[in-house]
Every structure is written in C-alpha cells, then in structure tokens.
Design a protein around this motif. Structure first.
Motif, PDB file in Angstrom:
ATOM      1  N   CYS A  68      23.995  23.500  33.493  1.00 43.32           N
ATOM      2  CA  CYS A  68      23.768  24.760  32.793  1.00 43.32           C
ATOM      3  C   CYS A  68      22.361  25.262  33.028  1.00 43.32           C
ATOM      4  O   CYS A  68      22.113  26.410  33.350  1.00 43.32           O
ATOM      5  N   TYR A  69      21.431  24.313  32.777  1.00 47.59           N
ATOM      6  CA  TYR A  69      20.022  24.617  32.833  1.00 47.59           C
ATOM      7  C   TYR A  69      19.642  25.113  34.230  1.00 47.59           C
ATOM      8  O   TYR A  69      18.988  26.140  34.395  1.00 47.59           O
ATOM      9  N   GLN A  70      20.118  24.411  35.240  1.00 45.31           N
ATOM     10  CA  GLN A  70      19.836  24.799  36.627  1.00 45.31           C
ATOM     11  C   GLN A  70      20.429  26.177  36.913  1.00 45.31           C
ATOM     12  O   GLN A  70      19.790  27.034  37.503  1.00 45.31           O
ATOM     13  N   ALA A  71      21.660  26.367  36.454  1.00 48.71           N
ATOM     14  CA  ALA A  71      22.366  27.605  36.761  1.00 48.71           C
ATOM     15  C   ALA A  71      21.619  28.810  36.191  1.00 48.71           C
ATOM     16  O   ALA A  71      21.409  29.809  36.864  1.00 48.71           O
ATOM     17  N   THR A  72      21.183  28.662  34.925  1.00 52.12           N
ATOM     18  CA  THR A  72      20.519  29.803  34.305  1.00 52.12           C
ATOM     19  C   THR A  72      19.104  29.969  34.843  1.00 52.12           C
ATOM     20  O   THR A  72      18.509  31.022  34.690  1.00 52.12           O
ATOM     21  N   ALA A  73      18.578  28.909  35.431  1.00 54.64           N
ATOM     22  CA  ALA A  73      17.194  28.960  35.883  1.00 54.64           C
ATOM     23  C   ALA A  73      17.048  29.701  37.220  1.00 54.64           C
ATOM     24  O   ALA A  73      15.936  29.885  37.705  1.00 54.64           O
ATOM     25  N   THR A  74      18.150  30.102  37.785  1.00 54.35           N
ATOM     26  CA  THR A  74      18.055  30.716  39.116  1.00 54.35           C
ATOM     27  C   THR A  74      17.637  32.193  39.078  1.00 54.35           C
ATOM     28  O   THR A  74      17.283  32.761  40.082  1.00 54.35           O
ATOM     29  N   THR A  75      17.687  32.794  37.878  1.00 54.07           N
ATOM     30  CA  THR A  75      17.205  34.182  37.811  1.00 54.07           C
ATOM     31  C   THR A  75      15.684  34.152  37.848  1.00 54.07           C
ATOM     32  O   THR A  75      15.052  33.544  37.005  1.00 54.07           O
ATOM     33  N   ASP A  76      15.108  34.781  38.831  1.00 52.81           N
ATOM     34  CA  ASP A  76      13.668  34.644  39.013  1.00 52.81           C
ATOM     35  C   ASP A  76      12.872  35.706  38.270  1.00 52.81           C
ATOM     36  O   ASP A  76      12.616  36.793  38.780  1.00 52.81           O
ATOM     37  N   LEU A  77      12.492  35.339  37.056  1.00 49.86           N
ATOM     38  CA  LEU A  77      11.609  36.172  36.259  1.00 49.86           C
ATOM     39  C   LEU A  77      10.202  35.719  36.621  1.00 49.86           C
ATOM     40  O   LEU A  77       9.817  34.602  36.308  1.00 49.86           O
ATOM     41  N   LEU A  78       9.447  36.567  37.326  1.00 51.32           N
ATOM     42  CA  LEU A  78       8.100  36.147  37.732  1.00 51.32           C
ATOM     43  C   LEU A  78       7.088  36.510  36.647  1.00 51.32           C
ATOM     44  O   LEU A  78       7.086  37.631  36.152  1.00 51.32           O
ATOM     45  N   VAL A  79       6.263  35.543  36.295  1.00 56.56           N
ATOM     46  CA  VAL A  79       5.320  35.762  35.197  1.00 56.56           C
ATOM     47  C   VAL A  79       3.908  35.352  35.590  1.00 56.56           C
ATOM     48  O   VAL A  79       3.706  34.611  36.550  1.00 56.56           O
ATOM     49  N   GLU A  80       2.940  35.894  34.848  1.00 56.06           N
ATOM     50  CA  GLU A  80       1.555  35.483  35.085  1.00 56.06           C
ATOM     51  C   GLU A  80       0.882  35.148  33.762  1.00 56.06           C
ATOM     52  O   GLU A  80       1.240  35.671  32.708  1.00 56.06           O
ATOM     53  N   LYS A  81      -0.089  34.255  33.858  1.00 56.55           N
ATOM     54  CA  LYS A  81      -0.842  33.858  32.654  1.00 56.55           C
ATOM     55  C   LYS A  81      -1.964  34.868  32.445  1.00 56.55           C
ATOM     56  O   LYS A  81      -2.663  35.247  33.383  1.00 56.55           O
ATOM     57  N   LYS A  82      -2.087  35.361  31.226  1.00 59.11           N
ATOM     58  CA  LYS A  82      -3.170  36.275  30.881  1.00 59.11           C
ATOM     59  C   LYS A  82      -4.140  35.581  29.922  1.00 59.11           C
ATOM     60  O   LYS A  82      -3.822  34.543  29.365  1.00 59.11           O
ATOM     61  N   ARG A  83      -5.307  36.172  29.738  1.00 55.84           N
ATOM     62  CA  ARG A  83      -6.359  35.545  28.944  1.00 55.84           C
ATOM     63  C   ARG A  83      -6.712  36.421  27.747  1.00 55.84           C
ATOM     64  O   ARG A  83      -6.843  37.634  27.876  1.00 55.84           O
TER      65      ARG A  83
END
Lengths: 398, 398
Positions: A20-35
C-alpha cells in the motif's frame, strides 16, 4: 501452532501495508524545506532563546481567504517532512505520504498543508532539518548550548508554529493533526488556542503523560546519560555519545512495535534462542539484537543525543493545556475531535486516548474514537495510517 | 473519569492482595540456608566450573520413600528463599510464603519442598545467598572470574538442582513449580528429565525466549555495559557499575508491572506531568522517576552487575529442551502440566505460555491453562499468587 498461524497472518498484513505504502508513494509531490526565524522566543518556562530558527514544509496552496490551512505536527523521531519527496530520485517520501497529497485523504488540491520542525528536533545533523536546540550555537557564547539550553515543552513547539502561521497572515486553522508526540501538540493547540482549531485529530496519542509514560520515556534518556562520551551534555568538541544514543533508539524501536512484528522478523532471519555465538561467548549477541543494534547505530549518525533528552523531557512534561488540571483544559476545546489510537500500542496504550475522548464526550464535545488495527503497535499510526484515510477525509470535510 | 475509576479499583485490589500477603505471612516457618558443593561441573556449553557451590533451602520433611519432593525454581531477581523466615523478627518472608507452608497450597505437612540458588544468582552479595558466578573467585587464578566465567544456561541451573537431589538420594519429584525464569527451569526439567517429573506448574512463564523476549531482555544488559565502571566486567578491584545496575533494575521493575500500578503509585505521591523541578532543570527528574531510581539503587547494593548479564543470557538462550525444536522437546514431557500466565503481563505476555500449552494439548498432554488476574502484570505471579492457591493445591493432589 497458533503462534505460527498468527505470525503468518502478520506477515501478510505487513506485506499488504508495505505494498500500500509503496503504491501511494509513487505520486511525486516535490517539496522543499523552508526556514523560519525569530529574533527572540520566550519559553513556557520563562527562558529566552535568541535567533531561533526552525525548518518547515508545505504542500498545496494557501487560498486567498487563508482559511484552508491544515497543520501537521510531527512525532518524536520525525521532522516536518510529512509528505512528498525532495527530488524525483528520493527513495523515501515523507512519513504520511500515504494520506497527504493531491487527491489523498488530506487533499493538497484543497488544503494548504504545513508542518514545522520542532525545537530540539532529534535529527539535528540531517541536512533537511532546521532546528534550534542543545546542539545549536548559543549566540551569546559562540559555543554549542549543551545542557545550558532551556527545557522546552510541547507548548513551545505549538507557540513556534503559531508564530510562523501569524507571519504568514494566517489567523485560524482548518485542522491540526499529529501522531504520537505530534498528537500532544495537536491536542495542546486545541486547548490553548481553541478559536484557532475547529478540528483536531490525535493519532496514537494521549491527553497527558501519566506516571507510567514518564517512567517509560525516561528509559530512553538513561543510556545516553550513562555513555562516558556524554560528559554532562558537553561533548560537541569531542566524541559524541553514539553508543548511548544507539541504545536509546533500540529501546524506541522496540517500544513502538510488537512481539508479532519482532517474531516475524526473527523468523525471516532464522532467529533461534539457541544460537551458537551467544551460547559460547558472553560478548556475542543473538541475531535479533544485532539487527536492532545495527539499524539503530546507522540512524544515530544524523541525530543528537542531547536533543533526544530534551524531547523526552518535553514529552514527560506534557499535559494538554499545560496546567495541573486536564479536565479544565479539555473544557476549553472548541474543536470537533477524532482520536485514532492503535489497539496493540505498547508505548502510548489506547487507554490514554480513550481517557481524553471520554472526558471530552462527558464535556459535550463532538468527539470520535476509533482504534487502528495491524500488527505494528504504535507504528500502526505511521506505517498503517492509510486504513484511516476515508475517516480522516470525511472528518476534514464536515 | 473512567481512568480514575480504574485506578481506584486497582488500589483496592492491591490493598487486598497486600493484606492477604501479610495475613498469610504471619505463620512463622523458620528456615536456614544450606550449602551444596560440587568439585567440578560441566556446563551445557561444555565448559568446566570447579568448586561450584550453591545455597538451598527446604520446608517440610523428606519421607522415607523419598517421593514427596516438590522443587521450587526461582525467578530472575529472587533466590532459593521461597518461603518462611530466617529469624522470628525477619520482616520479609520468602516470596511465595502465601502458598508454601503448613496447611497451605504447597503443604509442608505433606511435602518436602526444596529450592536452590541458581548459578550467577543476582543477589551475589546477599549473606543469605550462596552462588557461583562471575563475582566468584576462580580457583585457578585466585581472582574473580568476571567475563571469563562461562556462559550458563537454564539447563545448567536444572542440572545443579538434579545433582543436589541425587546427593539427597532422591530419584523422582512429586512436582516442579516455578515463576518467570523459574518457569523456564520447571518446563526444561519436564522436557529433559521426563521420568523425574509427573507434575509441572509454569507461573508467568514461557516455552522459549522468542525474538521479542530476547530483545527486551537485552535492554536490561545495555545500561550495565554502558557504565564506565563496568570495565568489560573486570571491576571487582575498583568501583562497581552501580549506576548501570540501578538502571537495569528500574527497567525490570517497570517491565514487571503495569500502567495501572504506576499510576496508582503516582497518584499517591501527587505525581504531576507539570512538576516544577523537571520543568526548570534538565537534570531534575519527575517524582515517579526518582521513586523508581531510589528503590532500584537501594536494591543494587547486594546485587552484582555481571551476574545480571549472565542471567539475561541464560534467559535469552532458553528454549525448553535446549534443542532447536520446541515441539519435539515438548513431545518428551510426561508430566501433567499447569500454565498460569498473567492476563496483563507486559514482560512474558500470556501468548508465550498459551503457545506451549496449546502445543502440549495437541500432543495429547494433560495440560491446564488459567490466566492470573490483578493489576500487577508480571508480578501477579509473585505477589498475587494466592488467587491460585486452590488450583495449585488440587493439581498437586491429583
């Protein structure tokens, strides 16, 4: 044998969870760390932290009314990386990626989802974490704080988050949701700032750290204080207390799981009570111990031992409302609440969430209680969260 | 609140248990520690221990046929002091005094009840304990063994007991009964020497140490190995690793009890999550932690840290029969068996006893299974044993 049948079933459940976890993890939401930075911050205990900085992430877009904000508060060993990936090649998405993203239970097409690294975040040396804690440089001395860093509380994590939200022009949340130590922040938000919080979800959580929980948390601090490299927390110019930190992480891992999980793991490594190494040499360990140790040692490299002590303390000092009366604090809550403890949780047992939920119900709160299943114990609330996707989604829409 | 009701009920149950215990403890069975010596003993691992000595106690009289013998095998932190007092003024009787004595469940008017200190007994410096282990002088070197002492197993404890029985001219038991680590010895007796054992009672016990149990036991060893005074076990000429040993005893105490017990204790000490000391100083502890620590530190004085490591290892290496196949070992059992795990045991959870009982039943054994109740978790099998007095008495008479 009944045990073997149980273990086989556990393996299947685990496998399906992981799939399940792998399957849902395939949508690539790209994120960045902010300060986020604050020149000065006053702690709940009345001390000042100068030049405070923390990292944060967000998923989705803040609407014009700024009323679509969901705050995710993170658990003990996590960071604000709740969902998405930093790069397309990133192998591990954020810990709740199964329920946060476009079209998911916490739908980033609708909501502006935001998460903030806590003070004294455990992963102090992770390049993707920004935190202020004992490993930070004290601007007054130019040296690491060590134990001169003030004790911080769950309320301080909440207040830093609130300062960031205010800085973004946000004056109210759509919901606050957190697992474990994140649940402490979520419920404390609902008691301290009830006008901000119309919806609160506590996953594998509690309303307070009772005597049992405080003593159990202390077990994580003890090996660090025993490590000769710890040096009363003043080790930043020398060897780090990695043996003590590794031991603490071994304890945390076991407390967060279950016999069924360990025994399945042991089965797969052909674990046997009568292993030759430990039979012949007091300094050799059983394979299950080596497995736990090696994983913990590897994780310890990006973590700080003093930060772990401070997170233990923040968790021990937790009572929603940060007063001496939980019932009075819960009477302040205006949020609709949802409690999702895990049936076989050995770390924060379901009675802790049940007690808060029952009290809220007695106080007339619109509260819901549902136990998570699966054989991962406490970690059902992290790795097994997708089982609650529909319930969370409905709760957020109502 | 539901929790408060639960705690109040717990207090009442505890009170009644303790009252029971006091009441039954007033019969003054006076006992003395005796010494058993072996010139040489070969361990299960094939090593030799010279000039082995252990202490033992007995209650009741050996009959002429020498067929009225009940062996009591002791738990991890106990000794052979299972019942009675050493002097009339002794404040604390043996740990199972509630069920061993004249007219009690294990009736010393009928049976010759005998118990033996294990090798590497934890209470190495208790004047009422006689044991051979890492703290003993190695006759070959004139110095304490430390870690040169061979790894010992549950089977070795059994074999020392068997040598003592043989020395007394005994060739068969009426029953063997043990709690926790004592249950391991009891069931191993029934698999290894089935012709000796017509009745076996396992209290808060298990058939093997699975991966979970082995990892949990390792948590007790870790703080000792981290203590700088431990010095790889070679500390007998210097400072003893009492901080590590104290930590281990804190962990053992918590593992053997329950949230309900701790929270009742916390309530009586007016424990609060928001205590001032720990809020203002990272080096101060909550009252529940101080309570646990001080009790453990006090107990540590008569105990040896290396002995604790060796008992952890013996328990980790445990599988009844000491082979690699539990089912085959259990198929050797001729004894009628009774398993008495504790419903809310967090250390040796009931599934461990259930698995052995189910296997024995499938093998056609005359086996009985009954869970102990009470809010003491694992310690229901020690402090709460009087609830099973009738069942034990009947089982022994049949």
């Amino acid at each position: 044998m009944q045990l073997r049948r149980l273990l086989t079933r556990t393996s299947l459940i685990l496998l399906s969870l992981l799939t399940c976890y792998q399957a849902t993890a395939t949508t690539d939401l790209l994120v960045e760390k902010k300060r986020f930075e604050l020149d000065a911050f006053t702690t709940f205990g009345g001390k000042t932290i100068k030049q405070l900085q923390v990292g944060w992430e967000s998923y989705g877009k803040l609407n014009n009314a700024k009323d679509n904000v969901i705050l995710i508060t993170h658990y003990f060993s996590a960071s604000s990386h709740a969902a998405g990936k930093y790069t397309p090649n990133d192998t591990t998405p954020g810990y709740w990626d199964a329920i946060i993203g476009p079209g998911k239970a916490i739908d980033t097409n609708k909501y502006f989802v935001l998460s903030v690294d806590t003070l004294a975040n455990l992963n102090a040396f992770d390049p993707n974490v920004i935190t202020t804690g004992p490993a930070s440089i004290n601007p007054d001395t130019g040296k690491a704080y060590g134990l001169t860093f003030p004790v911080v509380t769950i309320r301080d994590f909440v207040n830093v988050q609130k300062a960031l939200l205010a800085n973004l022009g946000i004056t109210k949340l759509h919901a606050v949701i957190g697992a474990s130590m994140g649940s402490m922040q979520a419920l404390d938000w609902a008691t301290a700032y009830p006008d901000w919080v119309p919806r609160m979800i506590s996953v594998i959580g509690s309303g307070q750290s009772d005597a049992w929980t405080t003593a159990l948390l202390e077990q994580w601090a003890i090996p660090i204080r025993l490590d000769k490299n710890w040096a009363n927390g003043d080790y930043y110019d020398g060897e780090r207390p990695l043996q003590g930190l590794t031991a603490a992480l071994m304890f945390i891992t076991q407390d967060a799981l279950t016999p069924a999980f360990f025994n399945t793991t042991g089965e797969s490594m052909q674990y046997s009570a009568m292993e030759e190494g430990p039979l012949n040499d007091i300094n050799k360990s059983h394979s299950i111990v080596t497995w736990l140790h090696d994983r913990a040692e590897n994780r310890s490299k990006l973590m700080d031992a003093n930060h772990l002590l401070y997170l233990v303390r923040a968790s021990q000092l937790y009572m929603a409302g940060h007063s001496d009366n939980l019932r009075e604090a819960l009477a302040q809550v205006k949020a609709k609440t949802l409690f999702l403890p895990s049936s076989n949780d050995l770390l924060l047992m379901p009675y802790l969430a049940k007690d808060s939920s029952d009290t809220l119900q007695a106080l007339g709160n619109n509260t819901h209680y549902q136990e998570l299943s699966g054989n991962l114990g406490h970690l059902n609330g992290v790795l097994g969260i997708s089982q609650s996707a529909k319930q969370i989604s409905s709760f957020l829409q109502e």
